[in-house]
Design an enzyme around this catalytic site. Structure first.
Site, PDB file in Angstrom:
ATOM      1  N   ASP A   7       1.196  -0.970   0.162  1.00  0.00           N
ATOM      2  CA  ASP A   7      -0.045   0.059   0.083  1.00  0.00           C
ATOM      3  C   ASP A   7       1.209   1.390  -0.167  1.00  0.00           C
ATOM      4  O   ASP A   7       1.567   1.120   0.442  1.00  0.00           O
ATOM      5  CB  ASP A   7      -1.136  -0.122   1.197  1.00  0.00           C
ATOM      6  N   SER A   8       0.393   2.653  -0.532  1.00  0.00           N
ATOM      7  CA  SER A   8       1.249   3.199   0.098  1.00  0.00           C
ATOM      8  C   SER A   8       1.085   3.474   1.237  1.00  0.00           C
ATOM      9  O   SER A   8       2.207   4.258   1.477  1.00  0.00           O
ATOM     10  CB  SER A   8       0.414   4.678  -0.948  1.00  0.00           C
ATOM     11  N   TYR A  39      -0.688   8.643  -2.695  1.00  0.00           N
ATOM     12  CA  TYR A  39      -0.524   8.144  -3.597  1.00  0.00           C
ATOM     13  C   TYR A  39      -1.979   8.656  -4.592  1.00  0.00           C
ATOM     14  O   TYR A  39      -1.837   9.076  -6.393  1.00  0.00           O
ATOM     15  CB  TYR A  39      -0.490   6.563  -4.251  1.00  0.00           C
ATOM     16  N   GLY A  40      -2.954   9.096  -4.080  1.00  0.00           N
ATOM     17  CA  GLY A  40      -3.822   9.160  -4.546  1.00  0.00           C
ATOM     18  C   GLY A  40      -4.113  10.738  -5.076  1.00  0.00           C
ATOM     19  O   GLY A  40      -4.775  10.836  -6.024  1.00  0.00           O
ATOM     20  N   CYS A  70      -3.794  -1.127  -2.543  1.00  0.00           N
ATOM     21  CA  CYS A  70      -4.000   0.574  -2.232  1.00  0.00           C
ATOM     22  C   CYS A  70      -4.868   0.396  -4.006  1.00  0.00           C
ATOM     23  O   CYS A  70      -4.295  -0.228  -4.858  1.00  0.00           O
ATOM     24  CB  CYS A  70      -2.755   1.017  -2.947  1.00  0.00           C
ATOM     25  N   ASN A  71      -6.080   0.717  -3.951  1.00  0.00           N
ATOM     26  CA  ASN A  71      -6.809   1.135  -5.020  1.00  0.00           C
ATOM     27  C   ASN A  71      -5.784   1.905  -6.197  1.00  0.00           C
ATOM     28  O   ASN A  71      -6.367   1.456  -7.354  1.00  0.00           O
ATOM     29  CB  ASN A  71      -8.504   2.183  -4.418  1.00  0.00           C
ATOM     30  N   SER A  72      -5.746   3.263  -6.161  1.00  0.00           N
ATOM     31  CA  SER A  72      -5.026   3.962  -6.786  1.00  0.00           C
ATOM     32  C   SER A  72      -4.142   2.494  -7.501  1.00  0.00           C
ATOM     33  O   SER A  72      -4.100   3.362  -8.742  1.00  0.00           O
ATOM     34  CB  SER A  72      -3.979   5.229  -6.077  1.00  0.00           C
ATOM     35  N   GLU A 150      -6.781   9.076   9.250  1.00  0.00           N
ATOM     36  CA  GLU A 150      -5.156   9.482   9.823  1.00  0.00           C
ATOM     37  C   GLU A 150      -5.018  10.031  10.818  1.00  0.00           C
ATOM     38  O   GLU A 150      -4.127   9.375  11.684  1.00  0.00           O
ATOM     39  CB  GLU A 150      -4.239   9.568   7.995  1.00  0.00           C
ATOM     40  N   CYS A 179     -10.694   2.880  -2.207  1.00  0.00           N
ATOM     41  CA  CYS A 179      -9.834   3.452  -0.696  1.00  0.00           C
ATOM     42  C   CYS A 179     -10.121   2.746   0.378  1.00  0.00           C
ATOM     43  O   CYS A 179     -10.535   2.789   1.369  1.00  0.00           O
ATOM     44  CB  CYS A 179      -9.500   5.100  -0.978  1.00  0.00           C
ATOM     45  N   THR A 180      -8.184   2.737   0.461  1.00  0.00           N
ATOM     46  CA  THR A 180      -7.831   1.661   1.773  1.00  0.00           C
ATOM     47  C   THR A 180      -8.454   2.122   3.568  1.00  0.00           C
ATOM     48  O   THR A 180      -8.762   1.562   3.916  1.00  0.00           O
ATOM     49  CB  THR A 180      -6.499   1.814   1.652  1.00  0.00           C
ATOM     50  N   HIS A 181      -8.580   3.741   3.266  1.00  0.00           N
ATOM     51  CA  HIS A 181      -8.915   3.825   4.662  1.00  0.00           C
ATOM     52  C   HIS A 181     -10.209   4.168   4.672  1.00  0.00           C
ATOM     53  O   HIS A 181     -10.490   4.585   5.823  1.00  0.00           O
ATOM     54  CB  HIS A 181      -8.668   5.805   4.126  1.00  0.00           C
TER      55      HIS A 181
HETATM   56  N1  DGL Z   1      -3.861   3.737  -0.262  1.00  0.00           N
HETATM   57  C1  DGL Z   1      -4.447   5.029  -1.622  1.00  0.00           C
HETATM   58  C2  DGL Z   1      -6.218   4.030  -2.287  1.00  0.00           C
HETATM   59  O1  DGL Z   1      -6.449   3.042  -1.673  1.00  0.00           O
HETATM   60  C3  DGL Z   1      -4.927   6.083  -0.381  1.00  0.00           C
HETATM   61  C4  DGL Z   1      -4.398   7.646   0.073  1.00  0.00           C
HETATM   62  C5  DGL Z   1      -2.871   7.794  -0.944  1.00  0.00           C
HETATM   63  O2  DGL Z   1      -3.668   8.609  -1.741  1.00  0.00           O
HETATM   64  O3  DGL Z   1      -1.848   7.496  -1.613  1.00  0.00           O
HETATM   65  O4  DGL Z   1      -6.163   5.133  -2.668  1.00  0.00           O
END
Ligand code: DGL
Length: 247
Positions: A7-8, A39-40, A70-72, A150, A179-181
């Site tokens: 993940d990011s 990363y988003g 990570c979705n991105s 966060e 998104c992971t969060h």
């Molecule tokens: N992990 C990122 C995602 O799932 C979210 C946080 C980021 O922007 O890096 O897209």
């Protein structure tokens, strides 16, 4: 079975939680690129480069599988990561698309797709869902949720942000937490929509995807965990202890 989870940053721990809950792996190696999160808000080429670098990192371990939490990254870099890895690489977007199809009875359902700017700009969820016959899609970038999670902010600031993003939207039948969060504020998102919508969680989606595509006949009760981060690994380990409730 030894899996690398990428993940990011810390958000991918929500995916680790689902993997642990289902006891799929003997060993989980987690890598969060905390030095370069988020990363988003980055562009496609940068996300691809970071994804390939993560594959290089995982070459230090003899992995059976890499899960891109990570979705991105899943939206932009999956095929490049698959090309450079020597084990299968799976991402949460395809898993989320299939989980959405399995959760919904009607192709007419309204599906709200939440994600970072990068994930929404990629249209990855939209393309996947369109190809399965779902056309009532509402893609919506909600990047402010990431820092709120966060910082563990759940007060009126979160409620104002929910209203800011959702006030003009139709009521969705399902919401993809792309998104992971976002699973960490799932109950607040559901409550905004009167707890009358289905939530699609990347962690549960990837478990369903793995169980349908690989052989997971064995259950591991004591999964070994190792956490790595490109910056401040102790902070990531502390968050992991808190979120995953392990010692
Ligand atoms: N992990 C990122 C995602 O799932 C979210 C946080 C980021 O922007 O890096 O897209």
């Amino acid at each position: 079975m030894k899996v690398g989870v990428f993940d990011s940053g810390i958000g991918g721990l929500t995916v680790v939680k689902s993997l642990l809950h289902h006891q799929l792996f003997e060993e989980i190696i987690y890598f969060g690129d905390t030095a370069r999160v988020p990363y988003g808000s980055k562009d496609k080429n940068t996300i691809i480069r970071y994804g390939i670098e993560a594959v290089e990192f995982f070459k230090n371990f003899e992995l059976d599988l890499i899960v891109v939490a990570c979705n991105s990254v899943s939206a932009y870099a999956l095929s490049e990561m698959q090309e450079s890895a020597s084990c299968p690489v799976v991402g949460v977007v395809e898993a989320g698309v299939l989980a959405t199809r399995n959760a919904l009875k009607s192709k007419e359902s309204n599906i709200l797709i939440l994600g970072t700017k990068a994930t929404i700009a990629s249209k990855a969820y939209e393309k996947g869902l369109h190809s399965l016959g779902f056309d009532n899609l509402i893609p919506h970038a909600t990047p402010l949720f990431v820092p709120l999670v966060e910082e563990n902010i759940k007060d009126e600031v979160l409620h104002a942000t929910l209203k800011h993003y959702f006030k003009d939207l139709p009521h969705p039948d399902a919401i993809i937490l792309g998104c992971t969060h976002f699973p960490l504020i799932a109950s607040e998102i559901a409550a905004y929509f009167h707890n009358n919508t289905q939530l699609i969680h990347s962690g549960d989606a990837i478990v369903e995807y793995l169980q349908n595509n690989f052989d997971f006949s064995y259950k591991y009760e004591n999964t070994q965990l190792q956490f790595f981060a490109s910056e401040n690994p102790d902070a990531l380990k502390n968050t992991a202890k808190e979120w995953l409730a392990y010692e």
